[in-house]
Enzyme design. Structure first.
Site, PDB file in Angstrom:
ATOM      1  N   TYR A   1       9.423   2.751  15.082  1.00  0.00           N
ATOM      2  CA  TYR A   1       9.320   3.409  13.738  1.00  0.00           C
ATOM      3  C   TYR A   1      10.528   3.513  13.241  1.00  0.00           C
ATOM      4  O   TYR A   1      10.894   3.623  11.888  1.00  0.00           O
ATOM      5  CB  TYR A   1       8.291   4.421  13.832  1.00  0.00           C
ATOM      6  CG  TYR A   1       6.980   4.403  14.026  1.00  0.00           C
ATOM      7  CD1 TYR A   1       6.237   3.900  12.964  1.00  0.00           C
ATOM      8  CD2 TYR A   1       6.307   4.365  15.153  1.00  0.00           C
ATOM      9  CE1 TYR A   1       5.091   3.489  13.079  1.00  0.00           C
ATOM     10  CE2 TYR A   1       4.874   4.134  15.435  1.00  0.00           C
ATOM     11  CZ  TYR A   1       4.174   3.668  14.287  1.00  0.00           C
ATOM     12  OH  TYR A   1       2.894   3.238  14.530  1.00  0.00           O
TER      13      TYR A   1
ATOM     14  N   ILE B   1       2.886   3.597   4.804  1.00  0.00           N
ATOM     15  CA  ILE B   1       3.752   4.875   5.426  1.00  0.00           C
ATOM     16  C   ILE B   1       5.255   4.999   4.754  1.00  0.00           C
ATOM     17  O   ILE B   1       5.889   5.927   4.953  1.00  0.00           O
ATOM     18  CB  ILE B   1       3.742   4.783   6.854  1.00  0.00           C
ATOM     19  CG1 ILE B   1       4.540   3.600   7.398  1.00  0.00           C
ATOM     20  CG2 ILE B   1       2.171   4.911   7.516  1.00  0.00           C
ATOM     21  CD1 ILE B   1       4.531   3.574   8.800  1.00  0.00           C
TER      22      ILE B   1
ATOM     23  N   HIS C   1      -2.849   6.908   5.991  1.00  0.00           N
ATOM     24  CA  HIS C   1      -2.253   6.428   7.358  1.00  0.00           C
ATOM     25  C   HIS C   1      -0.759   7.499   7.651  1.00  0.00           C
ATOM     26  O   HIS C   1      -0.196   7.035   8.444  1.00  0.00           O
ATOM     27  CB  HIS C   1      -2.258   5.068   7.291  1.00  0.00           C
ATOM     28  CG  HIS C   1      -3.375   4.223   7.210  1.00  0.00           C
ATOM     29  ND1 HIS C   1      -3.249   2.984   6.879  1.00  0.00           N
ATOM     30  CD2 HIS C   1      -4.721   4.860   7.372  1.00  0.00           C
ATOM     31  CE1 HIS C   1      -4.746   2.502   7.052  1.00  0.00           C
ATOM     32  NE2 HIS C   1      -5.380   3.699   7.337  1.00  0.00           N
TER      33      HIS C   1
ATOM     34  N   GLY D   1      -3.509  -5.059  -3.226  1.00  0.00           N
ATOM     35  CA  GLY D   1      -2.605  -5.523  -2.087  1.00  0.00           C
ATOM     36  C   GLY D   1      -3.249  -5.064  -0.823  1.00  0.00           C
ATOM     37  O   GLY D   1      -2.575  -4.756  -0.012  1.00  0.00           O
TER      38      GLY D   1
ATOM     39  N   ASN E   1      -5.032  -8.739  -5.793  1.00  0.00           N
ATOM     40  CA  ASN E   1      -4.694  -9.147  -4.570  1.00  0.00           C
ATOM     41  C   ASN E   1      -4.027 -10.729  -5.039  1.00  0.00           C
ATOM     42  O   ASN E   1      -4.373 -11.357  -6.010  1.00  0.00           O
ATOM     43  CB  ASN E   1      -5.819  -9.507  -3.913  1.00  0.00           C
ATOM     44  CG  ASN E   1      -5.428  -9.250  -2.409  1.00  0.00           C
ATOM     45  OD1 ASN E   1      -4.623 -10.107  -2.020  1.00  0.00           O
ATOM     46  ND2 ASN E   1      -5.803  -8.342  -1.751  1.00  0.00           N
TER      47      ASN E   1
END
EC number: 2.3.1.286
Length: 242
Positions: free
Chosen positions: A54, A93, A109, A176, A202
């Site tokens: 991360y 995120i 998330h 998306g 999309n």
């Protein structure tokens, strides 16, 4: 014309800003085993590896020329000028929606910019990548913060808020997102069930059997400014763009 709108954004909108996605052919999962860096068990076994994974994302987000694109900016404009209720739910995120100006936003998330106490679940804003000095201030002794990211096997954040909004919205737009990961993949069914108009934006063409009533094939940065103008002008969304 619309009174309550729910918008779901996925990796595709961030990819346009230069962020690598997880699921594409050259995505981040190609370089890592999911069970090692994106599960509670992986974190318990090797927290340093997970933190480094991360932290690499952090460096990408906060260095270089990563900026909100026209899609993010269009959604921020919609929030500012739309007179009804609006909720943007993102699976991403990153903080590109916030940088664009969005405030009515739910990160289902989690957020890379925050750490979470594993005991109290309180979150703390981080101004630098993860390290051993990131501990909570809510516990004695202080607990080492874990990434505030929803891993495989964990429940997404704010599902009750999302469900309530889907139950009463009259327009649902997904942008998306692959539409393959539940529970987000089921949002369109809920919106359809309650009589909302459902729209998919999309790069990929509409799949056979898609539950969306309308499909706009193209980049979010190109399609969203047009859709937002339609909504703000009180026009109903209709037809398909392929």
């Amino acid at each position: 014309m619309y009174q309550q709108i729910v918008i779901l954004t996925g990796a595709g909108i961030s990819a346009e800003s230069g962020l690598r996605t997880f699921r594409d052919q050259d995505g981040l999962w190609e370089e890592h085993k999911i069970e090692e860096v994106a599960t509670p068990e992986g974190y318990a076994k090797n927290p340093l590896l997970v933190e480094q994974f991360y932290n690499d994302r952090w460096q990408q987000f906060h260095q270089g020329d990563i900026q909100p694109n026209a899609g993010h900016l269009a959604l921020a404009k919609l929030e500012q000028e739309f007179e009804g209720k609006l909720l943007v739910v993102t699976q991403n995120i990153d903080d590109l929606h916030e940088r664009a100006g969005s405030k009515r936003l739910l990160h289902m998330h989690g957020q890379l910019s925050k750490g979470r106490c594993p005991r109290s679940r309180q979150t703390f804003l981080l101004k630098e990548p993860f390290g051993p000095n990131h501990t909570c201030t809510c516990c004695i002794p202080a607990q080492r913060l874990r990434p505030h990211v929803v891993w495989f096997g964990e429940m997404p954040i704010g599902l009750d808020i999302i469900q309530s909004a889907l139950d009463t919205c009259d327009l649902f737009i997904a942008i998306g997102t692959s539409g393959t990961v539940y529970p987000a993949a089921g949002f369109v069914d809920t919106a359809n069930h309650h009589g909302a108009k459902t729209v998919d934006v999309n790069l990929l063409p509409a799949e056979r059997g898609s539950q969306f009533q309308y499909h706009y094939k193209g980049k979010a940065s190109e399609v969203l400014p047009m859709l937002v103008e339609q909504i703000l002008q009180g026009k109903m969304i209709s037809g398909q763009v392929d």
